[in-house]
Design an enzyme around this catalytic site. Structure first.
Site, PDB file in Angstrom:
ATOM      1  N   ASP A  12       0.785  -1.252   0.000  1.00 37.54           N
ATOM      2  CA  ASP A  12       0.000   0.000   0.000  1.00 37.54           C
ATOM      3  C   ASP A  12       0.818   1.304   0.000  1.00 37.54           C
ATOM      4  OD1 ASP A  12      -1.958  -1.940   0.232  1.00 37.54           O
ATOM      5  OD2 ASP A  12      -2.798  -1.219   2.108  1.00 37.54           O
ATOM      6  N   ASP A  50      -4.554  -0.733  -1.756  1.00 41.63           N
ATOM      7  CA  ASP A  50      -5.838  -0.612  -1.069  1.00 41.63           C
ATOM      8  C   ASP A  50      -6.775   0.032  -2.097  1.00 41.63           C
ATOM      9  OD1 ASP A  50      -6.926  -1.129   1.537  1.00 41.63           O
ATOM     10  OD2 ASP A  50      -6.928   1.009   1.994  1.00 41.63           O
ATOM     11  N   HIS A  56     -17.383   2.917   0.980  1.00 42.73           N
ATOM     12  CA  HIS A  56     -16.930   1.667   1.622  1.00 42.73           C
ATOM     13  C   HIS A  56     -17.269   1.641   3.117  1.00 42.73           C
ATOM     14  CE1 HIS A  56     -13.875  -1.383   2.976  1.00 42.73           C
ATOM     15  NE2 HIS A  56     -14.382  -1.973   1.923  1.00 42.73           N
ATOM     16  N   HIS A  85     -10.556   7.022   1.810  1.00 37.96           N
ATOM     17  CA  HIS A  85      -9.186   6.907   1.297  1.00 37.96           C
ATOM     18  C   HIS A  85      -9.132   5.841   0.220  1.00 37.96           C
ATOM     19  CE1 HIS A  85      -9.487   3.660   4.233  1.00 37.96           C
ATOM     20  NE2 HIS A  85      -8.565   3.047   3.515  1.00 37.96           N
ATOM     21  N   LYS A 110      -7.035  -4.906  -3.033  1.00 38.86           N
ATOM     22  CA  LYS A 110      -7.788  -5.480  -1.917  1.00 38.86           C
ATOM     23  C   LYS A 110      -8.706  -4.427  -1.308  1.00 38.86           C
ATOM     24  CE  LYS A 110      -4.042  -4.386   1.262  1.00 38.86           C
ATOM     25  NZ  LYS A 110      -4.765  -3.328   2.000  1.00 38.86           N
ATOM     26  N   CYS A 155      -2.003  -2.788   7.645  1.00 43.00           N
ATOM     27  CA  CYS A 155      -1.932  -3.715   6.516  1.00 43.00           C
ATOM     28  C   CYS A 155      -0.650  -4.545   6.489  1.00 43.00           C
ATOM     29  CB  CYS A 155      -2.160  -2.961   5.212  1.00 43.00           C
ATOM     30  SG  CYS A 155      -3.879  -2.393   5.099  1.00 43.00           S
TER      31      CYS A 155
HETATM   32  C1  VGL Z   1      -4.583   0.700   5.741  1.00 39.46           C
HETATM   33  C2  VGL Z   1      -6.122   1.605   7.168  1.00 39.46           C
HETATM   34  C3  VGL Z   1      -7.095   1.501   6.208  1.00 39.46           C
HETATM   35  C4  VGL Z   1      -3.162   0.270   5.507  1.00 39.46           C
HETATM   36  C5  VGL Z   1      -5.548   0.575   4.768  1.00 39.46           C
HETATM   37  O1  VGL Z   1      -2.741   0.184   4.348  1.00 39.46           O
HETATM   38  O2  VGL Z   1      -2.458   0.007   6.517  1.00 39.46           O
HETATM   39  N1  VGL Z   1      -4.871   1.203   6.939  1.00 39.46           N
HETATM   40  N2  VGL Z   1      -6.805   0.988   5.007  1.00 39.46           N
HETATM   41 ZN    ZN Z   2      -8.271   1.012   3.474  1.00 40.16          ZN
END
Ligand code: VGL
Ligand code: ZN
Length: 207
Positions: A12, A50, A56, A85, A110, A155
């Site tokens: 990510d 992400d 969502h 996000h 994902k 993540c």
């Molecule tokens: C993530 C919070 C929400 C990450 C993704 O990539 O760690 N954290 N979505």
């Molecule tokens: Zn996310």
């Protein structure tokens, strides 16, 4: 020195997780040069992205009266609520412009189910729905995974724990990750990874 059975999993590294982004991880963009230097030393590189639909379930705005960083109960258990996000196709969801994405064999997206979040690159937050990454890696004979990217305590953590549970040897490239650190989550993440036999290394020691 990573062997022929190793893969680098880059979690990510997207604009929304970098300074100026919707869910900025402190110093998040600092991982980019380190990751770019790591990539050529691996026979395989996987990037995750992400990739949420608008509205969502993980977005606070989808829960009237709730604020970002609160936790709510959803069908599959507790879920932290985030600012909107990484909405599919937006600039925020794009990789950091300096990330050397050409080196990647696979880009895995994902968090696409509107009703289920996915921190891990292997299983969604319902802890049941597979992303297919385990089969992809096993099919290639990959046995050792090196993790880097954002965020260490979400993540990256969930991906590394799932990878261990699936039987992969795992190493966290500590200085090629950054965390959000929500209520001490970064320290807890490091402790959990140590408890699960995830090794820690510095990028300079990998190459
Ligand atoms: C993530 C919070 C929400 C990450 C993704 O990539 O760690 N954290 N979505
Ligand atoms: Zn996310």
């Amino acid at each position: 020195m990573p062997g022929s059975d190793a893969a680098l999993v880059v979690i990510d590294v997207q604009n929304d997780f970098c300074p100026g982004g919707a869910l900025a991880v402190p110093d998040g963009d600092a991982v980019v040069p380190a990751i770019n230097r790591l990539m050529p030393h691996f026979p395989r590189v996987v990037l995750t992205q992400d990739w949420h639909p608008r509205g969502h379930l993980s977005f606070a705005a989808s829960h009237p009266g709730r604020q970002p960083f609160e936790t709510v109960a959803v069908d599959y258990g507790p879920q932290v609520l985030w600012p909107d996000h990484c909405v599919q196709g937006t600039q925020g969801a794009a990789f950091h412009p300096d990330l050397a994405t050409a080196a990647a064999a696979l880009i895995l997206r994902k968090g696409m189910n509107p009703k289920v979040d996915s921190y891990s690159a292997f299983f969604e937050n319902d802890r049941r729905t597979a992303t297919g990454l385990a089969g992809y890696l096993s099919g290639l004979g990959v046995r050792r995974l090196y993790f880097c990217g954002l965020a260490t305590d979400f993540c990256v953590l969930y991906s590394a724990l799932d990878a261990r549970a699936l039987g992969f040897a795992c190493t966290l490239v500590e200085d090629a990750c950054r965390g959000i650190d929500l209520d001490g989550s970064l320290g807890m993440a490091v402790q959990k990874m140590r408890e699960h036999d995830i090794e820690f290394t510095a990028a300079a020691a990998v190459v």
